[in-house]
Design an enzyme around this catalytic site. Structure first.
Site, mmCIF file in Angstrom:
data_model
loop_
_atom_site.group_PDB
_atom_site.id
_atom_site.type_symbol
_atom_site.label_atom_id
_atom_site.label_comp_id
_atom_site.label_asym_id
_atom_site.label_seq_id
_atom_site.Cartn_x
_atom_site.Cartn_y
_atom_site.Cartn_z
ATOM 1 N N ASP A 85 -35.617 -22.287 -45.984
ATOM 2 C CA ASP A 85 -35.564 -22.196 -47.448
ATOM 3 C C ASP A 85 -36.780 -21.524 -48.090
ATOM 4 O O ASP A 85 -36.693 -21.075 -49.230
ATOM 5 C CB ASP A 85 -35.398 -23.594 -48.063
ATOM 6 N N ARG A 107 -31.130 -24.222 -50.600
ATOM 7 C CA ARG A 107 -31.222 -25.471 -51.384
ATOM 8 C C ARG A 107 -31.609 -25.153 -52.832
ATOM 9 O O ARG A 107 -30.918 -24.366 -53.460
ATOM 10 C CB ARG A 107 -32.227 -26.417 -50.730
ATOM 11 N N ARG A 127 -47.943 -24.672 -24.604
ATOM 12 C CA ARG A 127 -48.842 -23.758 -23.902
ATOM 13 C C ARG A 127 -50.300 -24.111 -24.165
ATOM 14 O O ARG A 127 -51.118 -24.187 -23.257
ATOM 15 C CB ARG A 127 -48.579 -22.340 -24.410
ATOM 16 N N GLU A 139 -27.217 -20.799 -53.029
ATOM 17 C CA GLU A 139 -26.317 -21.968 -53.067
ATOM 18 C C GLU A 139 -26.689 -22.964 -54.166
ATOM 19 O O GLU A 139 -25.843 -23.695 -54.648
ATOM 20 C CB GLU A 139 -26.305 -22.677 -51.705
ATOM 21 N N SER A 149 -40.282 -33.978 -44.124
ATOM 22 C CA SER A 149 -40.932 -34.227 -42.830
ATOM 23 C C SER A 149 -42.437 -34.344 -43.019
ATOM 24 O O SER A 149 -43.102 -35.170 -42.378
ATOM 25 C CB SER A 149 -40.640 -33.081 -41.860
HETATM 26 O O1 F6P Z 1 -32.968 -26.997 -45.725
HETATM 27 C C1 F6P Z 1 -32.248 -26.117 -44.948
HETATM 28 C C2 F6P Z 1 -30.819 -26.083 -45.354
HETATM 29 O O2 F6P Z 1 -30.125 -25.205 -44.497
HETATM 30 C C3 F6P Z 1 -30.550 -25.719 -46.811
HETATM 31 O O3 F6P Z 1 -30.623 -24.346 -47.028
HETATM 32 C C4 F6P Z 1 -29.196 -26.318 -47.007
HETATM 33 O O4 F6P Z 1 -28.979 -26.653 -48.354
HETATM 34 C C5 F6P Z 1 -29.247 -27.569 -46.174
HETATM 35 O O5 F6P Z 1 -30.240 -27.364 -45.198
HETATM 36 C C6 F6P Z 1 -27.965 -27.917 -45.484
HETATM 37 O O6 F6P Z 1 -28.162 -29.133 -44.867
HETATM 38 P P1 F6P Z 1 -27.165 -29.784 -43.811
HETATM 39 O O7 F6P Z 1 -27.507 -29.236 -42.480
HETATM 40 O O8 F6P Z 1 -27.468 -31.228 -43.874
HETATM 41 O O9 F6P Z 1 -25.784 -29.426 -44.245
#
Ligand code: F6P
Length: 349
Positions: free
Chosen positions: A133, A177, A25, A228, A111
């Protein structure tokens, strides 16, 4: 006018499409033709072998249609090859060949590293933080984090309803992560009794003690929200040795999981049942919240304005509720701060 380009990179996050819409935009207002690069840095490298699959003209009509969709219309990828300087030079040359005078990179840590390197090769870049994250320390929010927390909170609320009905505790694992922010915010938003994160060392016995404390007080349906990445900060616990005598299917050396933690807690707390749920990718593919879309909108416009003014090597963030920009290098050097006070409040000590 020279072209500007935009790409999304790393894990997709809700709000990426809204940011692309905003970039489009603003570029349209300023008469700057916009090219979409598909599948992150892979598109720049011509990975698909088909030009039309790597680059796409982002006209207003197309982007207006995708603005409120989850995921990323441009597709995304993680490109480890970009660590190689020769590969980056190839990508920079491609951009020069296409007369691209500025690149907007929507993604996370990795990135932004790529964007910083492209700047060193003379390609002006601006980064927009796109990751659920919330692990970019320089900014109060990243695109997708608010959506992920809302999605996980909805899941935990639903779980608490069924936990209440059955009088049984539940372990819920969320993403993030190495960052415990999604877990902590979700726990605080839902009144979960226990939260476990990578930032704070913990032991299975401590969690069992906390759960036992709840049970003794009459709360037999507490929720344990775990990040996680929390296994990295868990004090050693031999899950095989503990669960094998109960006939559980676990092999020597296998890691702890949410399901196994629930199984251990059931035994350590004398409960008939403790269940577990892993929220997983539903939190990443959820529809973006208004809060994420607003940030995306502001960030996209700011990115184009900066490029138009000839300012680059910057990332956009949020500080005290206001959108701002700062040099990529400084942003990447910022140290992650974890909200220990909120963590202690949730855990009740
Ligand atoms: O970085 C984002 C994320 O969703 C994390 O929370 C997770 O650990 C990871 O990417 C999972 O990555 P992939 O899509 O490669 O399984």
């Amino acid at each position: 006018m020279p072209n500007i380009a935009v790409l999304t990179s790393g894990g997709d996050s809700p709000g990426m499409n809204a940011a692309v819409m905003s970039v489009a935009r603003c570029a349209n207002h300023l008469d700057m033709p916009l090219i979409g690069i598909k599948r992150g840095y892979n598109g720049l490298l011509g990975r698909s072998g088909k030009l039309e699959d790597d680059f796409v003209r982002l006209d207003l009509d197309t982007v207006l249609d995708i603005a409120d969709l989850p995921g990323t219309y441009l597709r995304t990828a993680r490109c480890t090859e970009f660590l190689d300087p020769a590969v980056r030079e190839r990508a920079a040359q491609r951009l020069r060949d296409m007369d691209v005078s500025g690149l907007v990179v929507i993604g996370g840590n990795g990135s932004f590293q790529g964007a910083m390197r492209l700047c060193e090769l003379g390609i002006p870049c601006i980064g927009i933080p796109g990751t659920i994250d919330n692990d970019l320390a320089y900014t109060e929010m990243t695109l997708g984090y608010d959506t992920a927390v809302n999605c996980c909170s909805d899941v935990v609320r639903a779980i608490r309803a069924t936990s209440r009905s059955h009088d049984r505790p539940h372990v819920v694992e969320v993403m993030g992560r190495d960052c415990g922010d999604i877990a902590l915010s979700t726990a605080a938003a839902t009144g979960a009794e226990i939260v476990v994160v990578p930032e704070v060392k913990w032991s299975v016995d401590e969690v069992a003690d906390k759960l036992n404390f709840q049970i003794k007080r009459g709360n037999t349906r507490a929720t344990v929200v775990i990040a996680e990445g929390c296994w990295a900060s868990m004090k050693p616990f031999d899950v095989y040795k503990f669960l094998k005598p109960y006939g559980k299917e676990v092999y020597e050396g296998e890691p702890m999981t949410a399901e196994r933690l629930a199984s251990v807690l059931k035994r350590k707390c004398g409960m008939i049942e403790v269940r577990s749920t892993v929220v997983g990718y539903t939190q990443r593919g959820a529809s973006p919240t208004a809060r994420d879309c607003i940030f995306a909108f502001e960030a996209g416009a700011m990115a184009v304005e900066l490029l138009k003014k000839g300012i680059s090597n910057q990332v956009i963030g949020m500080k005290n509720g206001k959108t701002f920009h700062m040099p990529i290098e400084k942003a990447l050097a910022a140290k992650h701060t974890f909200n220990k006070k909120l963590f202690n409040t949730v855990n009740g000590f």
